[in-house]
Scaffold this motif. Structure first.
Motif, short mmCIF file in Angstrom:
data_model
loop_
_atom_site.label_atom_id
_atom_site.label_comp_id
_atom_site.label_asym_id
_atom_site.label_seq_id
_atom_site.Cartn_x
_atom_site.Cartn_y
_atom_site.Cartn_z
N PRO A 134 56.07 45.62 23.55
CA PRO A 134 55.36 44.27 22.76
C PRO A 134 54.10 43.77 23.04
N VAL A 167 47.31 44.88 22.91
CA VAL A 167 46.64 43.66 22.94
C VAL A 167 45.70 43.85 23.96
N TRP A 181 55.07 40.56 32.38
CA TRP A 181 54.94 41.18 31.14
C TRP A 181 55.55 40.24 30.15
N ILE A 182 56.29 39.04 30.55
CA ILE A 182 56.88 38.19 29.35
C ILE A 182 55.77 37.01 29.16
N THR A 219 52.42 28.22 28.60
CA THR A 219 53.73 28.41 28.14
C THR A 219 54.71 27.11 28.79
N VAL A 247 59.25 45.77 11.49
CA VAL A 247 57.47 45.57 11.96
C VAL A 247 57.21 46.62 12.93
N GLU A 281 54.41 48.50 15.60
CA GLU A 281 53.95 48.21 16.97
C GLU A 281 52.66 47.02 16.73
N LEU A 308 53.74 43.99 16.19
CA LEU A 308 54.70 43.30 17.24
C LEU A 308 53.58 42.59 18.00
N ALA A 309 52.52 43.31 18.39
CA ALA A 309 51.36 42.73 19.40
C ALA A 309 50.95 41.34 18.57
N GLU A 368 50.76 37.45 19.55
CA GLU A 368 49.48 36.72 19.80
C GLU A 368 49.92 35.37 19.12
N ARG A 378 52.03 33.28 21.21
CA ARG A 378 51.51 32.36 22.31
C ARG A 378 50.75 31.58 22.16
N SER A 405 57.64 31.29 27.18
CA SER A 405 57.25 32.62 26.65
C SER A 405 58.04 33.67 26.24
N VAL A 406 59.33 33.48 26.62
CA VAL A 406 60.42 34.24 26.06
C VAL A 406 61.36 33.44 25.08
N ALA A 450 62.82 30.49 25.99
CA ALA A 450 63.85 29.99 26.64
C ALA A 450 64.02 28.35 26.38
N TYR A 508 58.58 39.66 17.20
CA TYR A 508 58.34 39.26 18.56
C TYR A 508 59.40 38.61 19.43
N THR A 531 62.28 40.76 19.68
CA THR A 531 62.30 41.93 20.52
C THR A 531 62.25 41.66 22.00
N ILE A 532 61.59 40.48 22.35
CA ILE A 532 61.48 40.24 24.00
C ILE A 532 62.83 39.75 24.36
N GLN A 569 65.16 42.84 24.46
CA GLN A 569 64.78 43.76 25.43
C GLN A 569 65.74 43.49 26.94
N TYR A 586 64.04 43.83 32.83
CA TYR A 586 63.62 44.85 33.58
C TYR A 586 63.70 44.93 35.11
#
Lengths: 569, 279
Positions: free
Chosen positions: A87, A91, A292-293, A303, B151, B153, B156-157, B161, B164, B173-174, B176, B227, B230-231, B234, B237
């Motif tokens: 993602p 950038v 990364w998020i 955010t 879509v 890559e 997606l980027a 943007e 954000r 940012s996710v 939530a 975006y 995807t996030i 995912q 991690y």
């Protein structure tokens, strides 16, 4: 039973080591001090290991930090990310952020080590806090340990600064927001704030300097200071000897416990691996700061849920709940709504902690050395003040996470703010009063058990059908531990208000204040005296006489728990 | 010409001139001005009628029998409304509000929460058709603007943007979610259908600003959706992420799990000494 020992120099290992050890001793002369200090005795209590948690977390920080420096690049130069994290591919971001992403996704074991480093930092400061609370509530900072208390406070401040500088390094959206808040706090310093900010950032925020500068602070300055202060902290610990809880055989002049070698070397060494293991497990199982998020830092973006790490939460909370207050004087902006909560509250906390041992000593004029710890209940005023401070800190801490709390518990953000605005004044007062009452009740409970025995749980039925529970005297060691832990309340002499000529004494006002503080400190809500020897003799007789069959306490009796139940029960 | 000039002082002449002037102005405006959206025409009359019946049963008590809204006077004398007018909100708004269960509201509250929907997809479509028939408004997005997996890559980027810049301040940012003043909040975007995210941007429900097609084009909306999807889909991690709510959750973990277990270990170590039993 007699045992025979072979002197170490005559064993097989001893013969082999004699040469090299002798060689070392001839050059370093360490045998004498080592012999003395390796046999140094430390007392045993679980709460004495809280500082050790901090120490071992710091070791983990050093180990993992070295690993991270191999790949982290503290440059604010622009680059285009082309790593594995899809993602963000393509950038524009800073090299620092790109290398943080590389550590997380493209370097083997990098994410685990990064998370270990971050969890260890969280734990380092949390352990320092609880260690400090233990020292506070047991009065371990009293003479001769006041300077070590100040060193500990310095360690805590440096730990927080280290944590904050590390939090800012990845240059993601979250850390940049944190830096912006720090920048705001600096700029709020009246008159010189803007100059200081421009000096630190090398120009207007964010500039292209700050990450490199913080990196130097984070990996060189703070660790070096921390190491030096930790060494001083530990040396003073050895010099003063460790404090101990009162008990049979324990006096102000001795230390009852085990020698460092082999017992504490093994216990502490083992504990290091446990701390390391817990941190590694945390890093393997729980995400911390998923950089990364957040995406790269951009001053135009923010955010929801932007928070500092937990130890700065209370300062953030103070900023969030402080009402607007800003003046414009002499062409200069005085942003009090940032300056007072941001720097003022932070300063208030550390100044209050730093001066407390000296204030207490000024009130009590206690010139004795204290190597025996006080049970928190036996000093209701200090314990009450400590809990009041914790309440104040806790309420501000809630303020730092007010948005997350509002979101997750379905509350009104503004209502939380107003609750806290009132709460930080009212809450500590309530906490103080309640805690002091609880301490006094616990002392009374101690006296009750001492003079009337503990409840055995054995129920007798009398011939006429009535039921009663047998009470039994506490074992003598326990009686000793409870009574010796407590000092009799100080006699309070009336202050001398006039001198020998009947004129107001020059120091009388100060004396009167001190007298009032002393009364508050010792007798604020009624002191409880411990039973006298006569009381105890009477109690023994009474407990023996109350029933014809005193409860036989077996060999395996281990005392009673706090609730009065025998441990072997 | 004589007939015209002799009647120029007729009492109705002024009115006639005014009528002609208005006609010309109106006609010119209609011809030159940008073409306004037209009301949903594809919906069948029977759908509209079925939607109206559903509306009368489930919605009219707050929104009025003709969807004109019900006005009230607030406690502080400010005009308020019991239910806002729905004329012109379009099918997209209905599909979002009813499709995510926000409408009908269970109770008055600062904000309508997302919940299980009360109406079937067919009923939702009928309600949407009815509201759309009242006046033109934003329509339910076409399928090609919802296929976020298409879509690339770069897109997606770019979507990141946009996200954000415009969304994370409230939604995190996710996605939530985040708190807003006075008990309001930006809801979590986790598990929200692509269609509903699109409609939310287009219609700006509740506290949300409107991101019209002029501000963020349909193609860009698709990238934002890609975006978000995807996030939120995912894997986490770094391990258990505690709802991606940031450092507050880290603080809970470190105090409860890490320090809690280490205090447990310390008690265990401290307990294993011969003298401790005699204490």
């Amino acid at each position: 039973m007699s045992q025979t020992y072979t002197p170490v120099e005559r064993t097989a290992t001893g013969k082999k080591l004699a040469g090299p050890v002798g060689w070392l001793d001839e050059r370093l002369g360490l045998a004498g001090p080592a012999k003395k200090n390796l046999r140094k005795v430390f007392p045993e209590h679980w709460s004495f290991m809280l500082g050790e948690v901090a120490l071992w977390s710091f070791v983990v920080l050093l180990i993992t930090g070295v690993f991270l420096t191999l790949w982290f690049d503290p440059s604010m130069a622009e680059t285009t990310y082309t790593g594995s994290y899809r993602p963000l591919n393509g950038v524009e971001m800073s090299v620092a952020y790109a290398s943080s992403l590389d550590i997380s996704f493209d370097i083997r074991g990098g994410l685990l080590l990064r998370q270990m480093h971050h969890w260890a930092a969280h734990l380092f400061i949390a352990a320092m806090f609880v260690h400090m609370l233990r020292v506070f509530f047991t009065g371990a900072y009293r003479k001769p340990r006041e300077l070590n208390w100040l060193i500990g406070l310095g360690l805590l401040m440096l730990g927080i600064l280290g944590g904050f500088s590390g939090y800012s390094l990845p240059d993601d959206l979250l850390s940049g927001t944190g830096l912006r808040i720090a920048d705001g706090m600096i700029k709020s310093i009246p008159l010189i704030g803007t100059h200081v900010s421009f000096f630190l950032f090398g120009g207007e925020f964010p500039g292209d300097q700050i990450i490199g500068r913080l990196y130097m602070v984070h990996i060189l300055l703070i660790p070096a200071l921390l190491l030096g202060l930790i060494a001083a902290h530990m040396l003073l610990l050895v010099y003063h000897k460790h404090t101990q809880f009162p008990g049979p055989g324990r006096t102000n002049e001795n230390v009852v416990g085990y020698p460092a070698l082999p017992v504490y070397i093994a216990k502490a060494g083992g504990f290091f691996f446990i701390v390391f293991g817990v941190i590694a497990s945390m890093a393997a199982l729980f995400t911390v700061n998923a950089v990364w998020i957040y995406g790269p830092y951009n001053p135009a973006e923010v955010t929801a849920g932007s928070q500092p790490d937990w130890y700065m939460g209370f300062a953030e909370g103070a900023l969030r709940i402080f009402p607007p207050l800003e003046w414009s004087w002499f062409g200069s902006t005085w942003a009090m709504s940032v300056f007072i909560p941001g720097l003022g509250f932070l300063g208030l906390l550390f100044v209050a902690l730093g001066v407390w041992p000296f204030i207490e000593r000024a009130i009590t004029r206690d010139e004795r050395e204290h190597h025996l710890l006080e049970r928190p209940r036996n000093n209701p005023t200090r314990t009450g003040l400590g809990v009041a401070g914790m309440t104040w800190f806790g309420l501000l801490w809630i303020g730092g996470g007010n948005d997350v709390i509002a979101l997750k518990f379905g509350l009104d953000l503004n209502a939380i703010t107003w609750f806290l605005r009132v709460g930080i004044f009212v809450g500590p007062v309530i906490a103080f009063i309640v805690t002091r009452r609880i301490c006094i009740s616990l002392q009374r409970k101690d006296n009750e058990v001492l003079t009337h025995g503990y409840e055995t749980g054995v129920i007798d039925r009398s011939p006429d059908g009535g039921y009663s529970e047998r009470h039994a005297a506490l074992p003598i060691e326990k009686q000793y531990a409870v009574t010796s832990a407590k000092e009799r309340p100080k006699a309070i002499e009336a202050p001398e208000l006039v001198d020998e000529n009947g004129v107001d004494a020059p120091r009388s006002r100060r004396e009167r204040l001190r007298h009032r503080m002393r009364r508050f400190y010792y007798f604020g809500s009624g002191a409880v005296d411990k039973p006298t020897a006569e009381d105890m003799a009477h109690a023994e007789e009474h407990l023996r006489g109350s029933n014809e069959h005193p409860i036989e306490l077996g060999e395996d009796f281990q005392g009673v728990s706090e609730t009065g139940v025998p441990r072997v029960h | 010409m004589r007939t015209l000039s002799t009647r120029r002082r007729h009492p109705l002449a002024g009115l006639l001139v005014l009528a002609v002037g208005l006609l010309i102005t109106g006609g010119l405006y209609a011809a030159v001005a940008p073409k306004a959206a037209t009301a949903e025409e594809s919906a069948s009359t029977s759908d509209i009628e079925a939607g109206r019946q559903l509306f009368l049963v489930g919605c009219a008590s707050c929104h009025g029998v003709n969807a004109q809204g019900i006005n009230t006077e607030g406690a502080d004398g400010e005009p308020g409304n019991y239910g806002p007018p729905l004329i012109g909100v379009g099918a997209a708004a209905v599909d979002f509000q009813v499709g995510t269960g926000r409408m009908p509201m269970a109770q008055t509250a600062p904000q309508a929460p997302r919940k299980a929907d009360e109406y079937t997809d067919e009923e939702t479509a009928q309600l949407a058709a009815y509201i759309a028939s009242l006046a033109p408004g934003p329509q339910i997005p076409e399928e090609r603007y919802l296929d976020w997996e298409s879509v690339d890559e770069e897109g997606l980027a770019e979507g990141g943007e946009f996200f954000r810049t415009n969304c994370t301040a409230c939604h995190n940012s996710v996605g939530a979610g985040g708190a807003l003043p006075n008990g309001r909040y930006a809801p979590s975007l986790d598990g929200v259908e692509a269609k509903h995210i699109y409609e939310a941007m287009q219609t700006g429900p509740q506290q949300m600003p409107v991101f019209s097609d002029d501000v963020i084009t349909p193609e860009e909306k698709l990238k934002v959706i890609a975006y978000i999807k995807t996030i939120s889909e995912q894997p986490s991690y770094g391990g258990v992420n505690g709802g991606s709510l940031g450092p507050v959750v880290d603080g809970v973990w470190v105090w409860v799990v890490a320090l809690g277990s280490l205090v447990g270990f310390a008690i265990w170590i401290g307990w294993h000494g011969t003298r401790t039993k005699k204490r």
